[in-house]
Design a protein around this motif. Structure first.
Motif, short mmCIF file in Angstrom:
data_model
loop_
_atom_site.label_atom_id
_atom_site.label_comp_id
_atom_site.label_asym_id
_atom_site.label_seq_id
_atom_site.Cartn_x
_atom_site.Cartn_y
_atom_site.Cartn_z
N GLY A 376 -37.50 24.07 33.92
CA GLY A 376 -37.79 22.64 33.82
C GLY A 376 -38.01 22.06 35.20
N ILE A 377 -39.24 22.17 35.71
CA ILE A 377 -39.54 21.66 37.05
C ILE A 377 -39.18 20.19 37.15
CG2 ILE A 377 -41.40 21.23 38.71
CD1 ILE A 377 -42.79 23.73 37.63
N LEU A 378 -39.53 19.42 36.14
CA LEU A 378 -39.23 17.99 36.14
C LEU A 378 -37.73 17.75 36.26
CD1 LEU A 378 -40.42 15.12 35.75
CD2 LEU A 378 -40.03 15.42 33.31
N LEU A 379 -36.93 18.51 35.55
CA LEU A 379 -35.47 18.35 35.61
C LEU A 379 -34.91 18.84 36.94
CD1 LEU A 379 -34.46 19.52 32.02
CD2 LEU A 379 -34.84 17.20 32.84
N LEU A 380 -35.38 19.97 37.41
CA LEU A 380 -34.95 20.50 38.71
C LEU A 380 -35.20 19.47 39.81
CD1 LEU A 380 -34.03 22.90 40.51
CD2 LEU A 380 -36.42 23.62 40.56
N HIS A 381 -36.34 18.80 39.76
CA HIS A 381 -36.71 17.80 40.77
C HIS A 381 -35.87 16.53 40.67
CE1 HIS A 381 -41.06 19.36 41.69
NE2 HIS A 381 -40.13 20.27 41.90
N HIS A 382 -35.09 16.40 39.60
CA HIS A 382 -34.26 15.21 39.44
C HIS A 382 -32.77 15.54 39.44
CE1 HIS A 382 -38.09 13.37 38.30
NE2 HIS A 382 -37.51 12.21 38.52
N ARG A 383 -32.40 16.64 40.09
CA ARG A 383 -30.99 16.98 40.26
C ARG A 383 -30.40 16.11 41.36
NH1 ARG A 383 -29.21 22.05 38.15
NH2 ARG A 383 -27.40 21.71 39.49
N ASP A 384 -29.30 15.43 41.06
CA ASP A 384 -28.75 14.55 42.09
C ASP A 384 -27.91 15.29 43.12
OD1 ASP A 384 -26.56 15.03 40.50
OD2 ASP A 384 -26.39 12.98 39.76
N ASP A 385 -27.62 16.59 42.89
CA ASP A 385 -26.97 17.36 43.94
C ASP A 385 -27.97 17.83 45.00
OD1 ASP A 385 -28.07 18.99 41.93
OD2 ASP A 385 -26.81 20.68 42.48
N ILE A 386 -29.23 17.90 44.65
CA ILE A 386 -30.28 18.27 45.61
C ILE A 386 -30.98 17.03 46.14
CG2 ILE A 386 -32.43 19.57 45.91
CD1 ILE A 386 -31.55 21.39 43.64
N TYR A 387 -31.25 16.08 45.25
CA TYR A 387 -31.97 14.86 45.61
C TYR A 387 -31.13 13.65 45.19
CZ TYR A 387 -35.79 18.22 45.78
OH TYR A 387 -36.59 19.32 46.06
N PRO A 388 -30.25 13.16 46.07
CA PRO A 388 -29.41 12.00 45.72
C PRO A 388 -30.26 10.82 45.25
CG PRO A 388 -28.67 13.00 47.78
CD PRO A 388 -29.97 13.67 47.43
N ASP A 389 -29.75 10.11 44.26
CA ASP A 389 -30.48 8.99 43.65
C ASP A 389 -31.88 9.47 43.24
OD1 ASP A 389 -31.07 6.49 42.72
OD2 ASP A 389 -31.17 5.52 44.68
N PRO A 390 -31.95 10.49 42.38
CA PRO A 390 -33.21 11.21 42.15
C PRO A 390 -34.31 10.40 41.48
CG PRO A 390 -31.57 11.92 40.57
CD PRO A 390 -30.86 11.04 41.55
N PHE A 391 -33.96 9.31 40.78
CA PHE A 391 -34.98 8.53 40.10
C PHE A 391 -35.64 7.51 41.02
CE2 PHE A 391 -32.39 10.13 36.62
CZ PHE A 391 -33.37 10.64 35.80
N ARG A 392 -35.17 7.44 42.26
CA ARG A 392 -35.75 6.51 43.24
C ARG A 392 -36.88 7.21 43.99
NH1 ARG A 392 -34.48 4.85 48.67
NH2 ARG A 392 -32.87 6.47 48.75
N PHE A 393 -38.01 6.53 44.13
CA PHE A 393 -39.12 7.06 44.92
C PHE A 393 -38.82 6.78 46.39
CE2 PHE A 393 -43.38 6.65 46.89
CZ PHE A 393 -43.90 7.88 46.56
#
Length: 473
Positions: A376-393
């Protein structure tokens, strides 16, 4: 000016708590001995295969984020397979798949919904066939070839932006598709936008096909053609029109071909001989060329459209990129960071997968042999342990930092990484700043555009609709 609201549409499908990581040890990912068993991935969605497939077709993002509430790996019912399809969002799981030999975990590209359209090509072949075709196509996408494409990218971008007017909303994807189609037609056939009749006809049919592919009939056609090698129903009619146009181009070029005289992709393929000295057949040429024309421009066009869909709804990022581009000074690499971030939050290809031939461990979960295992590339890209606040551009998250090889996957990875990744990035690096330099854009609706699932891609629901309030020639 209507700058828009920054909240991504996906935020409705998830909360921060829903995607809290549950990290297994890195060693707990990879193939197991035949006969190994273990806990199954938790099921999500509707148990009926048809209903769940319809739900995924209608709302892929919503279904993925709902499934992610069940853990790092989960399963769902699908018409693609009588067995549950397993999906993971963990980078170590991804690493184990990318490192696996093709015979242990072959790509699902050979079972892709685009197979009935493209046939057997570098995109849909697996194993030795894929390696042979990839080696054949690679010279057309190395550094020297990309340098040759650069002038066409710049020329096509200026030509299409010169047609813009102020005041009337329009889908940005229409312009970016025209630009990237010009570029790929130039690279594949060695022609400019003033095409010969055969290439002009092909260009027209490709554009019609893309327009038809976003309607309700296209979604029905996709379901009818799941797990098929040849098209049926409405899709068969569309493929027949593409074939008529493509075979006319091939016939005209065969008749006029002089070995070694041309350096476009078709010219190089016409010179190819197999181990018995035979040239590629018309069918082999058709499959590779159609793959390049369709996959080689449409994904890049929508990446550019998604970039502005996100950018124009994030005023701080929009202002900073405009200042950087128009000043001509970008010491921190903000343009590159913006492109990287847009492909993180809106990957045009949100899923890739393998068919695991042996039992496969994903943390505490064991996937049975011969199962579809999706990343799930979309889900991986929205992991908050990798990308804090992942839904923010937030392009600044990539300033001074390159994403990890198993954490940022808009082009896939491993031996199946997109062949045209370098060309796509070059197009983004030229087209995005040229639009910013030439136009002040606003959105006509502040609400985020709903992603639409089309075959294997995820595109802006309204084509990245914008309005130019000022233009610079």
């Amino acid at each position: 000016m209507r700058r828009g609201r920054p909240d991504p549409w996906y935020a409705r499908a998830s909360t921060g708590a829903a995607l809290d990581p549950v990290l297994p040890e890195p060693s707990l990912a990879g193939p197991l001995e035949p006969g190994s068993t273990g806990p199954a991935a938790p099921a999500t969605g509707h148990p009926n295969r048809l209903r769940q497939s319809l739900r995924i077709t209608a709302d892929l993002g919503g279904e993925l984020f709902a499934g992610a509430r069940r853990g790092e790996a989960f399963s769902f019912a699908s018409l693609l397979d009588p067995k549950p399809v397993v999906l993971t969002r963990h980078p170590e799981h991804v690493r184990s798949l990318f490192a696996a030999p093709p015979d242990v975990a072959p790509s699902l590209a050979g079972e892709s919904p685009v197979r009935p359209i493209l046939g057997l090509s570098v995109l849909t072949a697996v194993g030795d066939q894929h390696r042979r075709r990839r080696k054949l196509m690679m010279p057309s996408f190395h550094g020297d070839a990309i340098a040759r494409y650069r002038a066409e990218i710049e020329t096509a971008t200026r030509r299409h932006l010169d047609r813009w007017t102020t005041g009337t909303p329009f889908p940005l994807a229409a312009t970016t598709q025209a630009i990237t189609l010009d570029v790929i037609m130039s690279g594949v056939f060695g022609i400019d936008h003033r095409a010969a009749p055969e290439e002009a006809r092909l260009r027209h049919v490709v554009r019609q096909t893309l327009r038809l592919s976003v309607g309700p009939l296209a979604q029905l056609a996709e379901l009818l053609n799941l797990d098929r090698e040849e098209s049926v129903g409405p899709q068969r009619w569309i493929v027949a029109r593409l074939d008529t146009a493509m075979y006319a181009v091939i016939a005209a070029r065969r008749a006029a071909h002089e070995p070694g005289a041309r350096h476009d992709i078709l010219g190089l393929l016409l010179d190819v001989r197999d181990e018995d000295g035979a040239p590629l057949s018309d069918l082999e040429l058709r499959n590779e060329l159609l793959t390049l024309v369709l996959a080689g421009h449409e994904t890049t066009a929508n990446s550019i459209a998604w970039t502005f869909e996100r950018l124009l709804r994030t005023p701080a990022a929009d202002d900073r990129l405009r200042d950087v581009v128009r000043s001509g000074e970008d010491p921190d690499g903000y343009l590159e960071a913006t492109i990287t971030e847009s492909m993180r939050v809106r990957p045009v290809v949100p899923l890739i997968g393998r068919r695991v031939r042996v039992p496969w461990r994903l943390g505490e979960v064991v996937v049975p042999p011969d199962s579809r295992l999706l990343v799930g590339i979309l889900l991986l890209h929205h992991r908050d342990d990798i990308y804090p606040d992942p839904f923010r551009f937030a392009p600044e998250r990539f300033l001074g930092r390159k994403p990890g090889a198993h954490e940022w996957l808009p082009f896939g990875g491993g031996t199946r990484r997109c062949l045209g990744a370098a060309l796509a990035m070059e197009e983004l690096r030229i087209v995005v700043p040229e639009i910013v330099r030439r136009a002040d854009l606003v959105v006509d609706d502040p609400a985020p555009e709903r992603p639409v699932h089309r075959n294997v891609t995820m595109i802006p629901g309204r084509g990245g609709r914008v309005r130019a309030v000022a233009l610079r020639r």
